[in-house]
Every structure is written in structure tokens, then in C-alpha cells.
Motif scaffolding. Structure first.
Motif, PDB file in Angstrom:
ATOM      1  N   HIS A 443       0.944  -1.087   0.224  1.00 29.16           N
ATOM      2  CA  HIS A 443       0.014   0.049   0.141  1.00 29.16           C
ATOM      3  C   HIS A 443       0.609   1.333   0.397  1.00 29.16           C
ATOM      4  CE1 HIS A 443      -3.081   2.673   1.601  1.00 29.16           C
ATOM      5  NE2 HIS A 443      -3.922   1.572   1.305  1.00 29.16           N
ATOM      6  N   GLU A 444       0.865   2.479  -0.080  1.00 29.83           N
ATOM      7  CA  GLU A 444       0.815   3.623  -0.435  1.00 29.83           C
ATOM      8  C   GLU A 444       1.171   3.747   0.774  1.00 29.83           C
ATOM      9  OE1 GLU A 444       2.494   5.662  -2.586  1.00 29.83           O
ATOM     10  OE2 GLU A 444       2.341   4.223  -4.197  1.00 29.83           O
ATOM     11  N   THR A 445       1.402   4.510   1.360  1.00 31.04           N
ATOM     12  CA  THR A 445       1.510   5.745   2.501  1.00 31.04           C
ATOM     13  C   THR A 445       0.193   6.368   2.457  1.00 31.04           C
ATOM     14  OG1 THR A 445       2.087   7.192   4.258  1.00 31.04           O
ATOM     15  CG2 THR A 445       2.374   7.972   2.347  1.00 31.04           C
ATOM     16  N   THR A 446      -0.508   7.008   4.032  1.00 33.35           N
ATOM     17  CA  THR A 446      -2.216   7.015   3.927  1.00 33.35           C
ATOM     18  C   THR A 446      -1.712   8.282   3.843  1.00 33.35           C
ATOM     19  OG1 THR A 446      -1.810   8.060   6.031  1.00 33.35           O
ATOM     20  CG2 THR A 446      -1.978   5.912   6.015  1.00 33.35           C
ATOM     21  N   ASP A 447      -2.987   8.957   3.605  1.00 32.30           N
ATOM     22  CA  ASP A 447      -2.816  10.350   2.757  1.00 32.30           C
ATOM     23  C   ASP A 447      -3.785  10.867   4.040  1.00 32.30           C
ATOM     24  OD1 ASP A 447      -5.474   9.454   2.615  1.00 32.30           O
ATOM     25  OD2 ASP A 447      -5.911  10.321   0.912  1.00 32.30           O
ATOM     26  N   ARG A 448      -3.703  10.561   5.263  1.00 30.84           N
ATOM     27  CA  ARG A 448      -4.268  11.483   6.362  1.00 30.84           C
ATOM     28  C   ARG A 448      -3.354  12.518   6.751  1.00 30.84           C
ATOM     29  NH1 ARG A 448      -4.722   9.782  11.285  1.00 30.84           N
ATOM     30  NH2 ARG A 448      -6.249   9.843  12.067  1.00 30.84           N
ATOM     31  N   GLN A 449      -3.696  13.351   7.404  1.00 27.54           N
ATOM     32  CA  GLN A 449      -3.176  14.409   7.549  1.00 27.54           C
ATOM     33  C   GLN A 449      -3.062  14.381   9.123  1.00 27.54           C
ATOM     34  OE1 GLN A 449      -5.100  17.928   6.081  1.00 27.54           O
ATOM     35  NE2 GLN A 449      -4.816  16.935   4.209  1.00 27.54           N
ATOM     36  N   ARG A 450      -1.616  15.070   9.558  1.00 30.92           N
ATOM     37  CA  ARG A 450      -2.185  14.651  11.160  1.00 30.92           C
ATOM     38  C   ARG A 450      -2.581  14.901  11.544  1.00 30.92           C
ATOM     39  NH1 ARG A 450      -0.482  12.288  15.333  1.00 30.92           N
ATOM     40  NH2 ARG A 450       1.586  13.522  16.704  1.00 30.92           N
ATOM     41  N   SER A 451      -3.421  16.489  11.177  1.00 30.47           N
ATOM     42  CA  SER A 451      -4.494  17.678  12.012  1.00 30.47           C
ATOM     43  C   SER A 451      -5.838  16.798  12.220  1.00 30.47           C
ATOM     44  CB  SER A 451      -4.324  19.100  11.202  1.00 30.47           C
ATOM     45  OG  SER A 451      -5.054  17.722   9.664  1.00 30.47           O
ATOM     46  N   TYR A 452      -5.974  15.505  11.664  1.00 30.09           N
ATOM     47  CA  TYR A 452      -6.839  14.612  11.706  1.00 30.09           C
ATOM     48  C   TYR A 452      -7.022  13.968  12.937  1.00 30.09           C
ATOM     49  CZ  TYR A 452      -7.616  14.809   6.512  1.00 30.09           C
ATOM     50  OH  TYR A 452      -7.908  14.678   5.664  1.00 30.09           O
ATOM     51  N   ASP A 453      -5.843  13.598  13.586  1.00 35.35           N
ATOM     52  CA  ASP A 453      -5.510  13.537  14.924  1.00 35.35           C
ATOM     53  C   ASP A 453      -6.136  14.354  15.649  1.00 35.35           C
ATOM     54  OD1 ASP A 453      -4.038  11.252  13.607  1.00 35.35           O
ATOM     55  OD2 ASP A 453      -2.117  11.413  14.300  1.00 35.35           O
ATOM     56  N   PHE A 454      -6.351  15.391  15.898  1.00 33.05           N
ATOM     57  CA  PHE A 454      -6.940  16.560  16.872  1.00 33.05           C
ATOM     58  C   PHE A 454      -7.918  16.575  16.304  1.00 33.05           C
ATOM     59  CE2 PHE A 454      -1.835  16.743  16.201  1.00 33.05           C
ATOM     60  CZ  PHE A 454      -1.869  16.379  17.407  1.00 33.05           C
ATOM     61  N   ALA A 489     -14.846   9.950  10.930  1.00 31.11           N
ATOM     62  CA  ALA A 489     -14.230   9.196   9.408  1.00 31.11           C
ATOM     63  C   ALA A 489     -12.669   9.807   9.710  1.00 31.11           C
ATOM     64  CB  ALA A 489     -14.663   9.150   8.375  1.00 31.11           C
ATOM     65  N   LYS A 490     -12.708  11.117   9.145  1.00 24.86           N
ATOM     66  CA  LYS A 490     -11.165  11.441   9.044  1.00 24.86           C
ATOM     67  C   LYS A 490     -10.755  10.781  10.247  1.00 24.86           C
ATOM     68  CE  LYS A 490     -11.480  16.524   6.946  1.00 24.86           C
ATOM     69  NZ  LYS A 490     -11.436  17.155   7.548  1.00 24.86           N
ATOM     70  N   ARG A 491     -10.859  10.748  11.889  1.00 23.69           N
ATOM     71  CA  ARG A 491     -10.844  10.686  12.986  1.00 23.69           C
ATOM     72  C   ARG A 491      -9.820   9.331  12.599  1.00 23.69           C
ATOM     73  NH1 ARG A 491     -13.271  10.309  17.245  1.00 23.69           N
ATOM     74  NH2 ARG A 491     -11.333  11.052  18.803  1.00 23.69           N
ATOM     75  N   CYS A 492     -10.190   8.620  12.037  1.00 22.92           N
ATOM     76  CA  CYS A 492      -9.411   6.975  12.299  1.00 22.92           C
ATOM     77  C   CYS A 492      -8.269   6.591  11.851  1.00 22.92           C
ATOM     78  CB  CYS A 492     -10.497   5.761  11.392  1.00 22.92           C
ATOM     79  SG  CYS A 492     -10.210   4.498  11.455  1.00 22.92           S
ATOM     80  N   TYR A 493      -7.641   5.749  12.781  1.00 19.45           N
ATOM     81  CA  TYR A 493      -6.339   6.340  12.213  1.00 19.45           C
ATOM     82  C   TYR A 493      -5.775   5.276  10.588  1.00 19.45           C
ATOM     83  CZ  TYR A 493      -5.148   7.719  17.250  1.00 19.45           C
ATOM     84  OH  TYR A 493      -4.996   8.699  17.886  1.00 19.45           O
ATOM     85  N   LEU A 494      -7.296   4.212  10.570  1.00 20.36           N
ATOM     86  CA  LEU A 494      -6.078   3.841   9.858  1.00 20.36           C
ATOM     87  C   LEU A 494      -5.898   2.600  10.144  1.00 20.36           C
ATOM     88  CD1 LEU A 494      -6.825   5.240   6.391  1.00 20.36           C
ATOM     89  CD2 LEU A 494      -9.265   4.016   7.309  1.00 20.36           C
ATOM     90  N   CYS A 495      -5.754   1.491  11.147  1.00 17.71           N
ATOM     91  CA  CYS A 495      -4.765   0.594  11.907  1.00 17.71           C
ATOM     92  C   CYS A 495      -4.870  -0.667  11.101  1.00 17.71           C
ATOM     93  CB  CYS A 495      -5.914  -0.080  13.329  1.00 17.71           C
ATOM     94  SG  CYS A 495      -5.130   1.763  14.372  1.00 17.71           S
ATOM     95  N   ASN A 496      -5.554  -0.807  10.262  1.00 20.91           N
ATOM     96  CA  ASN A 496      -5.778  -1.818   9.127  1.00 20.91           C
ATOM     97  C   ASN A 496      -4.472  -1.747   7.723  1.00 20.91           C
ATOM     98  OD1 ASN A 496      -6.970  -0.333   7.206  1.00 20.91           O
ATOM     99  ND2 ASN A 496      -7.856  -1.092   6.138  1.00 20.91           N
TER     100      ASN A 496
END
Ligand code: FAD
Ligand code: FAD
Ligand code: SF4
Ligand code: SF4
Ligand code: SF4
Lengths: 584, 343
Positions: A443-454, A489-496
Motif C-alpha cells: 500500500h502507499e502511505t496514507t493521505d491522512r493528515q496529522r491534523s486529523y488526529d486532533f 471518519a477522518k479521525r480513524c487512524y486506519l490501523c489496517n
């Protein structure tokens, strides 16, 4: 995608006999039955591991994020069959396990609210997907149409067997129909999802109680297999003096009456006894019947209540008090009518065997609490008078759901129903036809942004108190809108997505450790192997002389991708892991 | 190296400080550490309202200065939050990823503002007066603001109301009968309080509830269920205090409303004690549990917890019964008194 890590991964995999290769391997997809991979998935994706039906949670949350609500619904349905229903009332073991809820990570993802969203927001012309097997000409009787019976019937029908459900009551659904109040679970939604199951050609016979209208023996003779999924319907008694006075109800009968549209007399002041779902539903229903002072009374501490946080919160919102560390010792009446309950204080005490903490009454600590009615919601046990619990030795008879396990919750009952369907299929066909494997894909790395974690948790929309009281069946929670679902949904780290360092390429520069937001990357000296063959907890060391590798602890990693971005050697890879069912 | 005990105290209020002092008096060698998530030394919470009104300076708010900890050889860690307790390995996990080992632990984490469930959706519009940190965040704003809405009305709330009045502010108060947690005001008491408040320039609302609070152009619009509408600069909630115990969940320590302790202030886990307003204490004489709020109780309990931790068996006795004057209504309490200075 980086090729060096792929190569090393594939090379490693090819040496392994437990891996099954498909033509897709060229696309870097691998199906594994290796116990270590199952162990890794369980550790990496705590929400999925906690879900009895092993729902692919990160998968469907990602689909909600992409606003593919239909896809999210199907990912759910393939594991838990009743996504809309569960999205309203699931007991949410996944949320208690969610990595986002660990200390310092904030609050768990609203997994269940998102489940509801995909049911609410999917297109009106959504098509459900079923992978049907050829007919087998085998006949299976399912007794009970609660979640366990429905799940078993669904899976058996998919597998090509002819299924008939026998239900003792007038309507299907079990506790979903007769226990859980309408203000938490709208009945049109329930019926829609039940009909989606029955559409497979399953015959539903209501008002047919086994042991009363038809005997189990008869079913055994007429069918190739029988599933007993009759739930727990016998209420536990208080076993104290005064229990038979007027205005004393047992929780299940009380809820049944409310759900059938009756208005049991409760008066102003109501004492509910019990610490589970039923107790809270009874208390909230009593408020809707006009009571003004309702308390839930529990023997242990509040910590031990067997309900999720939302339920606790809503009950409190509606003005229901919880009184802990007390137990009833006597019910006092005037004539045949209850006027007070005598309670006794309790204290917590240790035991050496489960449940480890129990409550013990304190001597001479009795006191009276006046009341107009009492609802005893102490839980239920299987009704053994009708179907004996002892099915051992009955060839072709299987048990599922609350009947088999004792009172549990809907998702466990569904998982139990599905499991029994697999066992029955093997019994009928003589071989395993389905198998769970771990699907690994680069898989490519995620397109999640670190700001989603907050981002803070998006709260569920609810109706106000006036509307709640104006009609008892008004649904309290009204669901997320499209934007709210996307935001949550943005909040999920996608632990898979699993991050892994290739020790053969790593130069131990520790650049990744420096940018890591958690103690997620560790200097390890060994990796113990558990007795079941899975990997144990990494043994860490501070001493460079003993470091054998720098490794990512996927149980701590929040998938921020920062290590990957800084690694000068490009030796960190991402693999998408999924549990899937395939034909054997 | 000789083994010295490490006594760790979570909380830098009266309970925590009196526990630490007592421990030091009785054990000269032990290492003693107080941890607090606030960034100030030990201060008088009861004087926070005077501090808001600038009646006293920051120095007068302080009970201890940093050098007084040093003089007693008590280590103080400020601005550090305990996130989790592992009672098996006797380790505290701090928010900034540091771990601290203890040989015995006293939890004195106090209490925080109770937000009524019905109010939680408006929580970001609400202000509280429960700690120095809270107060510093709003002090300047209070000075500038003119119109205030207060709902609830616990003891601190009425103190604050009098203060606003003396500062010449316009105040509306919506009194909740159960704001005085854990006690409920009767109709009679409510009537008396309303009557007594008539001497102040304040609008009193009773038997009503908030329906909406929203934020419009820097002003808050507060609408009650009976249709009263107010536009104000600041909205304050005073609905009593509840124990601060989230960090202790999952540690194996029994938790109910507060940290459950026996009459010796010991939890179910051997080396862990709790005292002050975070504790829910078994009282053998009434065969029931009480959560105590109030400075004098915190002081006594801190001392008793320390004695018992060192092997004594002191039973906690409530500080003498007092009547508290709530706007003319005498409320019997064993847990609150007007605090002037540390005794
Ligand atoms: C008031 C209440 C609220 C609850 N709230 C929640 C919640 O919010 N979340 C959650 O996860 N769980 C909740 N639960 C628990 C959950 O409903 C059950 O764990 C779940 O329904 C069990 O499923 P089951 O299929 O095993 O049994 P059931 O749902 O009990 O279904 C058994 C079915 O078998 C039928 N039956 C019984 N005997 C016979 C017979 N002899 N012949 C034919 N049919 C028969 C019954 O009529 C019933 O339809 C609640 C339970 C109650 C009582
Ligand atoms: C505005 C106000 C006015 C008051 N007036 C009076 C009065 O007039 N008379 C009276 O008797 N009482 C009064 N009280 C109540 C009194 O202040 C409290 O009962 C008393 O402070 C309780 O003491 P304590 O030591 O138990 O806790 P606290 O004083 O609340 O101290 C708790 C400490 O624990 C720390 N802490 C909490 N959680 C963590 C964590 N996870 N990690 C690290 N540190 C943590 C906090 O930062 C704090 O230092 C008032 C309270 C307030 C808020
Ligand atoms: S963050 Fe997402 S994938 Fe990870 S545990 Fe929580 S819900 Fe599951
Ligand atoms: S992606 Fe890398 S840096 Fe980010 S949490 Fe995971 S291991 Fe740590
Ligand atoms: S940054 Fe890359 S090379 Fe450096 S230690 Fe981490 S994984 Fe190894």
C-alpha cells in the motif's frame, strides 16, 4: 510503491508453506493462513479484534471518508448482516478497544455512529450483494428469529440450504423487536433489514413455538439440521419478600408491554433494579410513561454497569439517577400495593475466581426508599422448560446466540449465529467450504493528515427533552449528516495499514525514532513467540550493543507516516491487512 | 544503596499538601513527590473569587511558594498530568510519556466542575471557576464584560454572584435545585434564596431550564425553555464539583462516583490511598459512603491518609458540623467552611 521492500517481503513469503498464492500475487497480494499474521492483525487492529463478528472497521470507515456509503454498508453487512440495526444499538466493544481512545490519544472513534451513517446515507437505490452457492437440497430449521437465528438463517441460505425459521411470537426480531425500545431502534429499519435476509428464500413461520406448538423431535425428523436460537427469555427473580405485590414488574415483560404499545402503570416514583441494557431501557421508558423520579439501583459500582457510555449519558440526560453499592432486601407493601423498597448497603470484595470483584451486603445497613413501582431488570436465562439446554448428543442439533452463551448482546448473537451456520454446513456437506485468511497487499502511505488526529469526536445529533416526551417512540438519536460523517471518519487512524521496517536495509540511524509522535518505534533485542505461535511483546533495550533491530510496534503506531517520510533508506513499508473469507 | 521509600502524591491541593507534610514529619528519609497538572504552587481555591476581583494579589492567593516545598524536601512536579496508574508494577504514566515508580501512592486529585449532561453540548460556551488555570483564562474578560448569565448556583456560584454585583455587573441567575450537589434544594429553600437575592441587582429565574445557548457576534444568546431570552457577554456554570478520577480507571482501584476507600482511606489496592474531594469514603457509623467537598475535610483526610499509609489505623472523622449560610438559608454541612488562612 517501493520495490525493495516488496521484494524482500515476497521472498520471505515464498519460503513459507502456509501462504496461499493466487494469480493476484503479481499485484503483490498475498493470502495467508499463517498464525503469526492472524496474531499481527489482532494486535494491529484492536477494534476489529474486539468485534465478535470481526467487522472490517477501518475498511468501512475509509469508505465513509470517501463518501462511498453503499460500499461501507456492504463491508459491514458481509460481516454483521444487520448494519443499520447495529449502528443504532450495538454494545460497541470495538469502541472500548479503539486505539484513538488510549491514554493521550483522545477519544475513541465513533465507530458505531459511522456504521449508522452508512446505513442512513447510502443511496436509495443501493443494491445489496450476496455471493450465493448452488442449492444443496438440505433442509435446516432455525428456532427463534432473534439476531442469532436471523444470522444463522442468512448464512445457511447463502450456502444453498433450504431454511425455515420457527418463531414463537407474532413478529420476528427477538429482543430487537420486543426488548429494545422504539426510541432507540425504529421498527421500519428493523423490518427492512430482516426482509433483506428473508428475501433469500427463507420461510418465516411466526406464532410457532417449539415445545408448545411443535416438538423438537418432529423438527429433528423433518430437517437435516436444527439450530436452537431461542435466546434468554426467563427473567431472573429478586428472591426477596414482597416480590409479588402489585406494580412490581420484571424488566423483560415491562419492555414487551411497552413495545406492544401498552402503558404499564408506574406512578411518579420508580425504582429500577439492575445494571444492564434492560434496566436502562426500563428507566427511560418509565420517564416516557410520565414518571418524574426514576432511579437505577445497582449492587456494584457504576464502573461495572454493563452498558456503553452513550446509554449512561442519555439516561443521565433524561434525569435518571444511578444509585450504586446497594441491593434490595425486602419490598414493603400497603395492602397489595408496593410503597417502599428496603435496601441494604454493599461493599466490594475480592474473589480468587471470576468475576474477581463482587459486592457483599453490609450487615444492619438497611434503609427504606418510598416508591410507586418497582421494575426488576436482573437479566434473563434460557427457558429450559421449553427447549433443554442440554443438546449434547443430539445429532444435527446446534445452539447459537444467547441460548448458547447466556445473556450477551446483539453483535455476539450474530457472530454466534454465523459460527453455527459454518459448523452446520460442514456437518451437512462433510467438508469445510469457507475459510478465513489474512489478505496482505502493499500500500502507499496514507493521505491522512496529522491534523486529523486532533479533531474532537463529532457528537451524535439528538432531539431535545420536550420532543422525547411528546411521543414515547420518537427516535432520540437522529444520525450524522454527510459532512459530520466525513469529519468523524477522518479521525480513524486506519490501523489496517501496517508499518514495517526492513532490518536488512535499515542503517540504524534512528531518524524515524526522532520524529515518532509515540513510543511506537523500538530498539529491540528479541521478539518472543507466544505458545500459540504468534509474536509476543517486543523486548526492548537501551543498550546499542544488544539491539538486533529497530522495529515498529504496530500496537502503538498511530499510522502518522512520519517515519516513512524521514527514513533515508526507504526501508519502511506499508501493508494493508484484511481478514477475508474465501472458498477452501 | 539503602532502599528509601518513594511516596508519590497526585494532587497539590490541601489534601495532597497535608499528606506530604505529615509523611515528611514521620519519615525523614523517604523520597516524597507531589504531582500536579496545574502550573502553580499550592494556593487557596476559596480565595479565587477575591483574586478575580483584584481584592488580593497573586501572592496572597498562595499557601506555599516553591521554596517551602524545598525546605521540607518535598519534590514538586508542576504542569505534569498523570494519565494512568499501573498498580501491578507501581508505575505512574505521565502525559508527556515519562514513567514514575512509587512504593506507596496517595491520590488527592480533587474535583472538577460538574457539567450537567443536558449542558454538555454547550460546554464550549461555558466558563467555570474551579482552578487557578480556569480563572487566569477568564479574569481579563470578566473585567471587560458587562452582562453575565449564571446557571446552577452552588456555594461558589453565589460567592461569584456577590462578587459580580460588587463589580457593578448585570447578572441573571437560573437556579437549579440540584446544583448544590450532592444535596437538593427544597422549594422552600429556593423561595428564601430568591427573596434574599432581591437585595442585589440580579434577575433570578427558577423552575425553568436552558433550551439554547448560542454564540452570535461575540455575544451569547441564552434562551430558556419558558422563553426568557438574554444576550450576555459571558455564561458561567456552577453545578457543584465532581471527583477527578478518570486517570485511575483501569488501574484495578475500585471506582464509583469517586475513588472508593474504606474508613482508613485505603483503596482496595494495598499501597494506594485516596483523600480529599476525589475520594468516596465508607463511613461505618452510618454504614454508607460519602464524597466530601470542602477545604477542612481535605486537610484532615490528607493527614489521616498519610498516617495510615505509614502503618497507623486512624479512622477518618468528619470535621465538626457547620451551618453554611446560603443567602439566608441555613444549610447543614459537615464539609464546608469559610476559609481565611491556612491553620
Ligand atoms: C430490553 C433489552 C435491551 C437490550 N439492549 C441491547 C442493546 O442496546 N445492544 C445490544 O447489543 N444488546 C441489547 N440487548 C441484548 C440483546 O437483545 C440480546 O443479547 C440478543 O437479542 C440475543 O439474540 P438471540 O438471537 O440469541 O436471542 P433473542 O433476541 O432473545 O431471540 C430469541 C427468539 O427466539 C424466540 N423463541 C424463544 N423460545 C422459542 C420457542 N420455544 N419456539 C420458537 N421461538 C422461540 C423468541 O421469541 C425470540 O424471538 C438488550 C436486551 C434487552 C432485553
Ligand atoms: C472557587 C472555589 C471556592 C471554594 N470555596 C470554599 C470555601 O469557601 N470553603 C471550603 O471549605 N471549600 C471551598 N471550596 C472547595 C475546596 O477548595 C475543595 O474542597 C478543596 O480544594 C479540595 O481539596 P483537594 O486537595 O481534595 O483537591 P484540590 O484542591 O481540587 O486539588 C486537586 C489537585 O490535583 C491535581 N490533579 C488532578 N488530576 C490530576 C492529574 N491527573 N494529574 C496531576 N494532577 C492532578 C490538581 O491540579 C490539583 O492540584 C472552594 C472551591 C472552589 C473551586
Ligand atoms: S483508530 Fe480506526 S482502525 Fe484504529 S482502532 Fe480506532 S476505529 Fe479501529
Ligand atoms: S507511522 Fe511511524 S512515526 Fe507514525 S506512529 Fe506509526 S511508527 Fe510512529
Ligand atoms: S529512519 Fe530508516 S534507516 Fe533510520 S533507523 Fe529508522 S528505519 Fe532505520
Amino acid at each position: 510503491m517501493k520495490k525493495n521492500d516488496l521484494y524482500s517481503k515476497e521472498e520471505k513469503l515464498f519460503q513459507d508453506k502456509n501462504k496461499i498464492y493466487s494469480a493476484q500475487s503479481v499485484k503483490q497480494i498475498v493470502y495467508s493462513t499463517d498464525v503469526r499474521d492472524f496474531g499481527q492483525v489482532a494486535k494491529s487492529i484492536p477494534c476489529q479484534d474486539a468485534c465478535p463478528a470481526k467487522t472490517n472497521i477501518p475498511g468501512y470507515i475509509r469508505a465513509v471518508f470517501e463518501k462511498r456509503h453503499g460500499r461501507a454498508y456492504e463491508l459491514n453487512r458481509s460481516a454483521n448482516i444487520l448494519p443499520g440495526v447495529l449502528g443504532h444499538i450495538c454494545s460497541r466493544p470495538c469502541e472500548s478497544a479503539c486505539r484513538h481512545g488510549e491514554p493521550d490519544n483522545g477519544v475513541s472513534v465513533g465507530i458505531c455512529h459511522l456504521k449508522r451513517s452508512c446505513s442512513d446515507l447510502k443511496s436509495g437505490s443501493h443494491r445489496i450483494i450476496e455471493g450465493l452457492y448452488a442449492p444443496t437440497e438440505k433442509k435446516v430449521a432455525v428456532i427463534g428469529s432473534g439476531p442469532a437465528g436471523l444470522a444463522a438463517a442468512h448464512d445457511l441460505s447463502i450456502l444453498g440450504h433450504k431454511v425455515v425459521i420457527f418463531e414463537g411470537l407474532e413478529k420476528p426480531g427477538g429482543m430487537l423487536m420486543y426488548g429494545i425500545p422504539e426510541f432507540r431502534l425504529p421498527r421500519d429499519l428493523l423490518m427492512l433489514e430482516i426482509k433483506n435476509i428473508l428475501r433469500l428464500g427463507i420461510q418465516l413461520k411466526t406464532n410457532k413455538a417449539i415445545g408448545v406448538d411443535i416438538s423438537l423431535d418432529l423438527l429433528k425428523n423433518e430437517y437435516d439440521a436444527v439450530v436452537v436460537a431461542t435466546g434468554c427469555v426467563s427473567p431472573r427473580k429478586l428472591n426477596i419478600a414482597g416480590e409479588d405485590l402489585k406494580n412490581i414488574y420484571n424488566g423483560l415483560d415491562f419492555m414487551k408491554a411497552v413495545n406492544e404499545g401498552q402503558k404499564p402503570l408506574v406512578g411518579d416514583k420508580v425504582i429500577v433494579i439492575g445494571a444492564g441494557f434492560t434496566a436502562v431501557d426500563c428507566a427511560r421508558s418509565a420517564i416516557r410513561l410520565g414518571a418524574s423520579d426514576v432511579s437505577i439501583n445497582i449492587r456494584k459500582t457504576i464502573e461495572y454497569m454493563r452498558i456503553d457510555e452513550t446509554e449512561k449519558y442519555e439516561a443521565q440526560f433524561e434525569g435518571i439517577k444511578t444509585v450504586s453499592l446497594i441491593q434490595p432486601s425486602k419490598i414493603i407493601g400497603n395492602g397489595n400495593k408496593v410503597i417502599a423498597v428496603e435496601f441494604q448497603r454493599t461493599r466490594m470484595e475480592k474473589t480468587d475466581t471470576p468475576p474477581y470483584r463482587v459486592s457483599i451486603p453490609i450487615e444492619n445497613s438497611q434503609f427504606l426508599v418510598p416508591t410507586d413501582s418497582v421494575i426488576a431488570a436482573l437479566g434473563q436465562t434460557p427457558d429450559e422448560a421449553v427447549v433443554s439446554k442440554d443438546l449434547d448428543g443430539l445429532d444435527g442439533v446446534f445452539a447459537a446466540g444467547d441460548f448458547a452463551t447466556g445473556s450477551s448482546d446483539v453483535i455476539s448473537a450474530i457472530a454466534g449465529g454465523r459460527k453455527s451456520a459454518r459448523a452446520i454446513d460442514e456437518y451437512l456437506i462433510g467438508e469445510k467450504r469457507k475459510q478465513t485468511v489474512v489478505r496482505l497487499e502493499n500500500h502507499e502511505t496514507t493521505d491522512r493528515q496529522r491534523s486529523y488526529d486532533f479533531i474532537g469526536k463529532v457528537e451524535m445529533n439528538t432531539i431535545d427533552m420536550e420532543e422525547r416526551l411528546s411521543k414515547a417512540t420518537n427516535e432520540v438519536e437522529t444520525g450524522y449528516n454527510d459532512d459530520q460523517a466525513h469529519e468523524e471518519a477522518k479521525r480513524c487512524y486506519l490501523c489496517n495499514l501496517e508499518y514495517e521496517i526492513d532490518p536488512l536495509i535499515c542503517i540504524y540511524c534512528s531518524a524515524c525514532i526522532d520524529v515518532a509522535p509515540k513510543d511506537c518505534i523500538k530498539m529491540i533485542e528479541s521478539v518472543p513467540v507466544n505458545s500459540d505461535g504468534t509474536y509476543g511483546i517486543y523486548e526492548e533495550t537501551d543498550d546499542w550493543n544488544n539491539v538486533v533491530s529497530i522495529a515498529i510496534d504496530n500496537a502503538r503506531c498511530i499510522r502518522c507516516g512520519q517515519c516513512l517520510a524521514v527514513c533515508p533508506m526507504d526501508c519502511i513499508s506499508v501493508t494493508k491487512t484484511e481478514l477475508i473469507e474465501i472458498d477452501t | 544503596m539503602p532502599f528509601n521509600d518513594h511516596y508519590v502524591i497526585i494532587g497539590n491541593g490541601p489534601a495532597g499538601n497535608h499528606a506530604a507534610r505529615t509523611l515528611r514529619k514521620k519519615d525523614k528519609d523517604a523520597k516524597i513527590t507531589i504531582i500536579s497538572d496545574e502550573r502553580v504552587p499550592y494556593y487557596y481555591k476559596p480565595k479565587l473569587t477575591n483574586f478575580i476581583a483584584d481584592e488580593i494579589a497573586k501572592e496572597d492567593l498562595m499557601v506555599n511558594f516553591l521554596n517551602s516545598y524545598k525546605a521540607k524536601d518535598i519534590r514538586i512536579r508542576l504542569g505534569q498530568e498523570v494519565e494512568r496508574i499501573d498498580s501491578e508494577s507501581k508505575t505512574l504514566f505521565l502525559q508527556h510519556m515519562e514513567k514514575i515508580n512509587y512504593s506507596k501512592l496517595i491520590i488527592a486529585s480533587g474535583s472538577r466542575a460538574r457539567v450537567l449532561p443536558a449542558m454538555s453540548r454547550y460546554a464550549n460556551h461555558l466558563k467555570f471557576v474551579t482552578s487557578y488555570t480556569d480563572v487566569m483564562a477568564v479574569k481579563e474578560e470578566i473585567r471587560k464584560a458587562k452582562d453575565f448569565f449564571i446557571f446552577g448556583g452552588d456555594l461558589v456560584g453565589f460567592k461569584f454572584l456577590r462578587l459580580l454585583n460588587s463589580m457593578g455587573k448585570t447578572v441573571t441567575i437560573l437556579i437549579y435545585p440540584n446544583a448544590f450537589w450532592p444535596y437538593n434544594l427544597t422549594d422552600n429553600m429556593l423561595a428564601q434564596i430568591t427573596e434574599s437575592l432581591s437585595k442585589f441587582k440580579v434577575d433570578v429565574i427558577v423552575k425553568d431550564d436552558i433550551s439554547i445557548i448560542d454564540d452570535k457576534n461575540g455575544l451569547y444568546r441564552v434562551k430558556t425553555q419558558k422563553g426568557i431570552e438574554k444576550n450576555v457577554d459571558m455564561v458561567f456554570s456552577f453545578n457543584g464539583l465532581i471527583p477527578n478520577i478518570d486517570f485511575a480507571k483501569g488501574s484495578g482501584v475500585d471506582i464509583d462516583h469517586g475513588i472508593l476507600v474504606n474508613e482508613y482511606l485505603k483503596t482496595n489496592v494495598d499501597s494506594i490511598y485516596a483523600c480529599g474531594s476525589c475520594a468516596q469514603i465508607y463511613n461505618p457509623s452510618i454504614k454508607s459512603y460519602t464524597t466530601s467537598i470542602g477545604w477542612p475535610n481535605a486537610v484532615v483526610q490528607g493527614e489521616v491518609a498519610a498516617f495510615n499509609l505509614l502503618g497507623d489505623h486512624k479512622i477518618i472523622e468528619s470535621v465538626g458540623r457547620k451551618y453554611f449560610d446560603l443567602e439566608g438559608v441555613k444549610i447543614k454541612t459537615i464539609w464546608w467552611e469559610d476559609i481565611d488562612d491556612e491553620v
